[in-house]
Scaffold this motif. Structure first.
Motif, short mmCIF file in Angstrom:
data_model
loop_
_atom_site.label_atom_id
_atom_site.label_comp_id
_atom_site.label_asym_id
_atom_site.label_seq_id
_atom_site.Cartn_x
_atom_site.Cartn_y
_atom_site.Cartn_z
N ALA A 20 0.83 -1.21 0.00
CA ALA A 20 0.00 0.00 0.00
C ALA A 20 0.86 1.26 0.00
O ALA A 20 0.55 2.24 -0.70
CB ALA A 20 -0.93 -0.01 1.21
N THR A 21 1.95 1.24 0.75
CA THR A 21 2.82 2.42 0.83
C THR A 21 3.55 2.65 -0.50
O THR A 21 3.71 3.79 -0.94
CB THR A 21 3.82 2.28 2.00
OG1 THR A 21 3.09 1.96 3.19
CG2 THR A 21 4.59 3.57 2.22
N ILE A 22 3.97 1.57 -1.16
CA ILE A 22 4.58 1.72 -2.48
C ILE A 22 3.57 2.31 -3.46
O ILE A 22 3.90 3.21 -4.24
CB ILE A 22 5.13 0.37 -2.99
CG1 ILE A 22 6.39 -0.01 -2.22
CG2 ILE A 22 5.42 0.42 -4.50
CD1 ILE A 22 6.92 -1.40 -2.51
N LEU A 23 2.34 1.84 -3.42
CA LEU A 23 1.31 2.37 -4.31
C LEU A 23 1.09 3.87 -4.06
O LEU A 23 1.02 4.67 -5.01
CB LEU A 23 0.01 1.59 -4.13
CG LEU A 23 -1.14 1.98 -5.05
CD1 LEU A 23 -0.78 1.75 -6.52
CD2 LEU A 23 -2.39 1.19 -4.70
N VAL A 58 8.73 3.68 2.92
CA VAL A 58 8.87 2.38 2.23
C VAL A 58 10.19 1.74 2.64
O VAL A 58 10.23 0.56 3.01
CB VAL A 58 8.80 2.53 0.69
CG1 VAL A 58 9.27 1.26 0.00
CG2 VAL A 58 7.39 2.89 0.25
N LEU A 59 11.26 2.51 2.59
CA LEU A 59 12.57 1.97 2.94
C LEU A 59 12.58 1.42 4.36
O LEU A 59 13.03 0.29 4.60
CB LEU A 59 13.65 3.05 2.78
CG LEU A 59 15.07 2.62 3.13
CD1 LEU A 59 15.55 1.45 2.28
CD2 LEU A 59 16.02 3.81 2.99
N LEU A 99 15.23 -3.88 -5.18
CA LEU A 99 14.62 -2.66 -5.72
C LEU A 99 13.83 -1.89 -4.67
O LEU A 99 13.85 -0.66 -4.67
CB LEU A 99 13.74 -3.00 -6.92
CG LEU A 99 14.54 -3.35 -8.17
CD1 LEU A 99 13.65 -4.01 -9.21
CD2 LEU A 99 15.20 -2.11 -8.75
N MET A 100 13.15 -2.60 -3.76
CA MET A 100 12.40 -1.89 -2.72
C MET A 100 13.32 -1.15 -1.76
O MET A 100 12.90 -0.22 -1.07
CB MET A 100 11.50 -2.86 -1.94
CG MET A 100 10.31 -3.36 -2.73
SD MET A 100 9.13 -4.35 -1.78
CE MET A 100 10.11 -5.74 -1.21
N ILE A 101 14.58 -1.54 -1.72
CA ILE A 101 15.58 -0.82 -0.92
C ILE A 101 16.33 0.19 -1.79
O ILE A 101 16.51 1.34 -1.41
CB ILE A 101 16.55 -1.82 -0.25
CG1 ILE A 101 15.81 -2.61 0.84
CG2 ILE A 101 17.78 -1.11 0.33
CD1 ILE A 101 16.57 -3.80 1.40
#
Length: 160
Positions: A20-23, A58-59, A99-101
């Motif tokens: 949800a936070t990435i979105l 996100v990080l 990638l999320m990092i």
């Protein structure tokens, strides 16, 4: 660490919170290029735009999620999964975590360090991350509704 057949409540909660936070971060990313240009030209911009604050969130959430994963383990692929598919699954998850990092770090380097190459890397990383996330979701749906092997349910019903 004992082998798991499903995810814990914490893992499931973090998975959906990160998603949800990435979105939200992606949604509020529109216009960041203009803000960076305005900032580079000495114009007035927010110290930390909402997109940047969400990216840092996100990080932090991904790091917490990774710690939980390392401490509690994760389930093996569902029974009957070939070794090649299991390896692809593992590498896909590694790519998602990298990638999320990496994407938020690149964004922070672009915003706080005013590093042009970081901005370009951030933009490319976002595109790759979106493709991986869409593939991840499509494969979860495929496993759940075509193969009917319960893969998606493991991320909805905790094992603990």
């Amino acid at each position: 660490m004992s082998q798991r057949t499903g995810y814990t409540t914490a893992q499931i909660a973090m998975h959906w919170l990160v998603a949800a936070t990435i979105l939200l971060t992606w949604f509020f990313g529109e216009g960041m290029g203009k803000l960076l240009k305005t900032r580079a030209e000495g114009g007035e911009v927010p110290t930390v735009p909402l997109h940047a604050a969400l990216g840092m969130t996100v990080l932090a959430l991904v790091v917490i999620r990774l710690v939980i994963r390392l401490r509690t383990g994760h389930p093996d692929a569902v029974p009957g999964t070939s070794d090649a598919v299991a390896k692809a699954r593992d590498w896909g998850h590694i790519a998602l975590y990298v990638l999320m990092i990496g994407v938020p770090i690149g964004g922070m380097a672009a915003w706080f360090g005013n590093i042009g190459a970081a901005q370009e890397g951030h933009e490319v990383g976002v595109k790759i991350l979106v493709v991986l996330i869409l593939g991840h979701a499509a494969l979860a749906l495929y496993h759940q509704y075509v193969k009917k092997d319960g893969t998606l349910l493991r991320m909805m019903r905790p094992e603990d």
